[in-house]
Design a protein around this motif. Structure first.
Motif, PDB file in Angstrom:
ATOM      1  N   TYR A 169      18.300 -44.226  13.669  1.00 15.20           N
ATOM      2  CA  TYR A 169      18.092 -44.524  15.094  1.00 15.20           C
ATOM      3  C   TYR A 169      19.398 -44.398  15.879  1.00 15.20           C
ATOM      4  N   ASP A 170      20.480 -44.878  15.269  1.00 15.52           N
ATOM      5  CA  ASP A 170      21.776 -44.776  15.954  1.00 15.52           C
ATOM      6  C   ASP A 170      22.115 -43.321  16.286  1.00 15.52           C
ATOM      7  N   PHE A 213      16.355 -41.320   3.545  1.00 17.13           N
ATOM      8  CA  PHE A 213      15.892 -42.700   3.331  1.00 17.13           C
ATOM      9  C   PHE A 213      14.535 -42.689   2.614  1.00 17.13           C
ATOM     10  N   LEU A 244      17.746 -46.037   7.292  1.00 18.56           N
ATOM     11  CA  LEU A 244      16.710 -46.026   8.331  1.00 18.56           C
ATOM     12  C   LEU A 244      17.289 -46.541   9.654  1.00 18.56           C
ATOM     13  N   LEU A 245      18.080 -47.614   9.579  1.00 18.35           N
ATOM     14  CA  LEU A 245      18.701 -48.152  10.795  1.00 18.35           C
ATOM     15  C   LEU A 245      19.672 -47.141  11.409  1.00 18.35           C
ATOM     16  N   LEU A 246      20.461 -46.501  10.558  1.00 19.74           N
ATOM     17  CA  LEU A 246      21.444 -45.532  11.057  1.00 19.74           C
ATOM     18  C   LEU A 246      20.757 -44.345  11.733  1.00 19.74           C
ATOM     19  N   LEU A 292      18.419 -51.504  -0.445  1.00 17.50           N
ATOM     20  CA  LEU A 292      19.221 -51.920   0.706  1.00 17.50           C
ATOM     21  C   LEU A 292      19.925 -50.735   1.386  1.00 17.50           C
ATOM     22  N   ASP A 334      17.405 -49.018   3.406  1.00 20.18           N
ATOM     23  CA  ASP A 334      17.165 -49.745   4.662  1.00 20.18           C
ATOM     24  C   ASP A 334      18.220 -49.409   5.717  1.00 20.18           C
ATOM     25  N   VAL A 335      19.472 -49.411   5.293  1.00 17.15           N
ATOM     26  CA  VAL A 335      20.534 -49.156   6.278  1.00 17.15           C
ATOM     27  C   VAL A 335      20.488 -47.707   6.754  1.00 17.15           C
ATOM     28  N   PHE A 346      16.936 -40.013   8.063  1.00 21.25           N
ATOM     29  CA  PHE A 346      15.620 -40.634   7.880  1.00 21.25           C
ATOM     30  C   PHE A 346      14.910 -40.023   6.669  1.00 21.25           C
TER      31      PHE A 346
END
Lengths: 325, 325
Positions: free
Chosen positions: B115-116, B74, B111-113, B105, B108-109, B71
């Motif tokens: 959370y994973d 990012f 940030l998504l990762l 982009l 963005d990914v 994060f």
């Protein structure tokens, strides 16, 4: 009132209540702006359809509907920067109305907010189930956008690669939306997955339809300039099919028309469309579209939910399908 | 081996294992790149400190440590676009090495990762507790970045507003990191909040220290060009304090020095530093810094955790503090 009209009405109320008033204004104003300029609210409707198929009290899924819509709009804000698009739904894009930095940062905060809305349903009760589905799809959407950008500079893109790209970039989120709603509605995993696959295949079909309409749609009904994809040399299903089917001088001409920018848009569009017609690429694309729709309805058939609700959903989807151009 | 060295060693191993090899390459390569160029890994260490204070088995928190680091990176990728920064840690920034679209982009990914990775700890066992803390702080970080950008064009920024901005932009995530670790370590909510506040106040103190070192640090130890903030007319605590304390012609001179870009960087830096010295702004800043450290240690004192571990944490933090310049 039809159930889908109720979905839109209740979601519109919900959206109004969720208008952001906090500081810093420059961060949150663009979020309100992009969410206010409309669109068909397809994804919120799909979330609510998903819940409604399994539970009468579909309003419980409204926060999820909003989370998915906010996520979708985040992707639009960032994609519009990448595509240097000045307009979205006939209005200024966020980076044009404000500036690029604002569009990046407001997009980021939209992505964060979308998780908050997912968490909101009954104080996080469904979050542990919703999150993995949502996050997997969100990552697929990013991957789809990357493939789409990659294709712009690739010499050879296959039809298979193209179909995979639109599945990730567009259809995945439609499938995810209905599945998230189904989860809130208490669907079993099997049914949630089946209904997701229904909306995912429908999503691929709709994207193929968009490709066809972009070149052959009725400008009055379509609402966009016909031929935009051709002018931009976009590697759509029509173009990729034409490239595959064409030979000799026709193939050379098609490649020439798609190399660099043209000065006479109108004659380029006309000539490309003639080649497309000659090679029957619309028929091929419509065959693909139809195959996806058949597969989609087969999935829906298998879902263990009241037949009346599945029929209503199928009818709603069917009226979005354009079979004649 | 000191526990903090163990934290770094284990985290470095973990990071290596988490290297991304999936497609599309253009999306994931920049993620590996930015994570590989180092930094002090402060946030992963804080996560592990948070867990260690409450549980021997601190390695369980490694995925959370990674989530917070991803994060953080990012935010660096997107902030560097917004700041048009060519370098980060002496290496090319992502948008310079690749391009801006890739940086948007891939950010963005990431940030998504992140959370994973948070979800990864014992198959989501702690996720419902970790998520609201993480998301609240992630939003604060965005708000802090927006305030920082707003300040660039504002005529009047107060010291209070500045302190709030650095708290959101930098300190919030340090506090969040240790709190997330504490949650995995099984801390009670009261203790998790107290240890968060400890790291949050320390974070504000470190940022004030960075401001001081940027103008008055030893170039050999500091690792950056001294005077960068002055050249860029940054509204740091030093400048805002100087503006508050200065009068008459000195105030006019300071405002003139900070208006527009200068041609002679060196003489500008020297003149501004003379004014800063005359107004004793370093002493004022160090008083602020010290007050935050005192408040931070008071919070740590109240945490219900083994004294030996709290002492080790305090010693680790203390050796990062620079009290003399």
């Amino acid at each position: 009132m039809q159930i889908s009209s109720q979905f839109i009405e209740k979601y519109t109320d919900f959206l109004t209540k969720k208008k952001l008033n906090q500081s810093p204004k420059k961060l949150y104003e663009p979020v309100n702006y992009i969410l206010s300029i409309g669109g068909k609210r397809m994804r919120p409707q799909l979330v609510l359809w998903g819940c409604y198929c399994f539970d009468d009290n579909w309003e419980r899924a409204l926060p999820v509907a909003h989370g998915v819509e906010v996520f979708h709009n985040f992707t639009l804000v960032h994609d519009d920067i990448m595509d240097e698009a000045p307009l979205r739904r006939g209005k200024s894009t966020v980076h044009h109305k404000f500036d690029t930095n604002t569009a990046i940062l407001s997009g980021d905060v939209m992505l964060l907010l979308s998780y908050d809305y997912l968490f909101e349903v009954e104080k996080g009760k469904y979050f542990k189930k919703l999150f993995p589905v949502f996050n997997k799809i969100a990552i697929e959407v990013c991957e789809g956008q990357q493939y789409d950008m990659d294709f712009e500079t690739m010499n050879k893109v296959t039809v298979k690669e193209y179909l995979k790209m639109i599945e990730l970039k567009t259809a995945a989120l439609l499938g995810g939306a209905i599945r998230l709603g189904a989860i809130v509605g208490g669907a079993k995993q099997r049914d949630a997955k089946l209904i997701e696959q229904f909306a995912r295949w429908m999503g691929v079909a709709f994207q193929i339809q968009d490709d066809v309409l972009d070149s052959f749609g009725d400008p009055k009904k379509f609402g966009k300039k016909v031929g935009g994809d051709i002018v931009q040399n976009k590697k759509t299903l029509l173009y990729l099919t034409a490239l595959k089917e064409s030979k000799g001088s026709q193939r050379k001409e098609l490649l020439a028309l798609y190399s660099g920018e043209t000065e006479d848009e109108k004659s380029k569009i006309n000539r490309v469309k003639e080649i497309f017609k000659d090679l029957k690429v619309v028929e091929t694309a419509q065959k693909f579209q139809n195959d996806y729709i058949v597969k989609a309805y087969q999935q829906l058939e298998k879902v263990n939910a009241p037949k009346s609700r599945k029929d209503a959903l199928r009818n709603w989807a069917e009226q979005l399908v354009v079979r004649e151009v």
